[in-house]
Design a protein around this motif. Structure first.
Motif, mmCIF file in Angstrom:
data_model
loop_
_atom_site.group_PDB
_atom_site.id
_atom_site.type_symbol
_atom_site.label_atom_id
_atom_site.label_comp_id
_atom_site.label_asym_id
_atom_site.label_seq_id
_atom_site.Cartn_x
_atom_site.Cartn_y
_atom_site.Cartn_z
ATOM 1 N N UNK A 16 74.266 24.345 89.199
ATOM 2 C CA UNK A 16 73.086 24.707 88.275
ATOM 3 C C UNK A 16 74.069 25.295 87.192
ATOM 4 N N UNK A 17 74.825 26.365 87.601
ATOM 5 C CA UNK A 17 75.909 26.938 86.420
ATOM 6 C C UNK A 17 76.621 25.929 85.748
ATOM 7 N N UNK A 19 75.882 23.044 85.203
ATOM 8 C CA UNK A 19 74.919 22.408 84.196
ATOM 9 C C UNK A 19 74.305 22.991 83.008
ATOM 10 N N UNK A 20 74.560 24.211 83.130
ATOM 11 C CA UNK A 20 74.226 25.186 82.002
ATOM 12 C C UNK A 20 72.944 25.806 82.211
ATOM 13 N N UNK A 21 72.234 25.695 83.349
ATOM 14 C CA UNK A 21 71.135 26.455 83.593
ATOM 15 C C UNK A 21 71.332 28.046 83.768
ATOM 16 N N UNK A 22 70.522 28.763 82.957
ATOM 17 C CA UNK A 22 70.510 30.130 82.871
ATOM 18 C C UNK A 22 71.651 30.722 81.884
ATOM 19 N N UNK A 23 72.269 29.579 80.998
ATOM 20 C CA UNK A 23 73.428 30.054 80.029
ATOM 21 C C UNK A 23 72.551 30.689 78.822
ATOM 22 N N UNK A 24 72.981 31.700 78.221
ATOM 23 C CA UNK A 24 72.434 32.559 77.288
ATOM 24 C C UNK A 24 72.579 31.460 75.917
ATOM 25 N N UNK A 42 69.997 31.824 88.942
ATOM 26 C CA UNK A 42 70.327 30.628 89.155
ATOM 27 C C UNK A 42 70.483 30.610 90.797
ATOM 28 N N UNK A 43 70.874 31.864 91.330
ATOM 29 C CA UNK A 43 70.875 32.015 92.744
ATOM 30 C C UNK A 43 69.406 31.624 93.235
ATOM 31 N N UNK A 44 68.386 32.703 92.904
ATOM 32 C CA UNK A 44 67.156 32.309 93.254
ATOM 33 C C UNK A 44 66.575 30.813 92.963
ATOM 34 N N UNK A 45 66.858 30.321 91.988
ATOM 35 C CA UNK A 45 66.452 29.036 91.823
ATOM 36 C C UNK A 45 66.726 28.143 92.847
ATOM 37 N N UNK A 46 68.292 28.172 93.085
ATOM 38 C CA UNK A 46 68.810 27.460 94.131
ATOM 39 C C UNK A 46 68.287 27.539 95.497
ATOM 40 N N UNK A 47 67.749 28.986 95.795
ATOM 41 C CA UNK A 47 67.300 29.400 97.168
ATOM 42 C C UNK A 47 66.005 28.509 97.151
#
Length: 73
Positions: A16-17, A19-24, A42-47
């Motif tokens: 996810x990182x 891929x740019x998820x959570x990027x400012x 991102x960690x929580x979304x992955x969980x």
């Protein structure tokens, strides 16, 4: 199975990182705080993805680990 799910969640978080998820965003971003806490999001979304079934990586890892144990006996 818990450890296999944790590993899948770590893998998904990294993907996810990349891929740019959570990027400012460049415009109207939340500043340095958003950058620092993006990894937690991102960690929580992955969980959550893993809890909803994930991509099947945890299942494959669990099977591989338990197969190795039964072969050793």
């Amino acid at each position: 199975m818990v450890q296999a799910k944790a590993l899948e969640a770590s893998f998904l978080s990294e993907m996810l990182g990349y891929a740019g998820v959570g990027k400012t965003p460049q415009e109207f971003g939340g500043g340095i705080g958003e950058d620092q806490f993006g990894s937690f999001l991102r960690d929580e979304q992955a969980r959550q993805m893993v809890e909803k079934g994930g991509i099947g990586l945890a299942e494959q890892l669990f099977r591989a680990m338990t197969k190795g144990q039964s072969d050793a006996n």
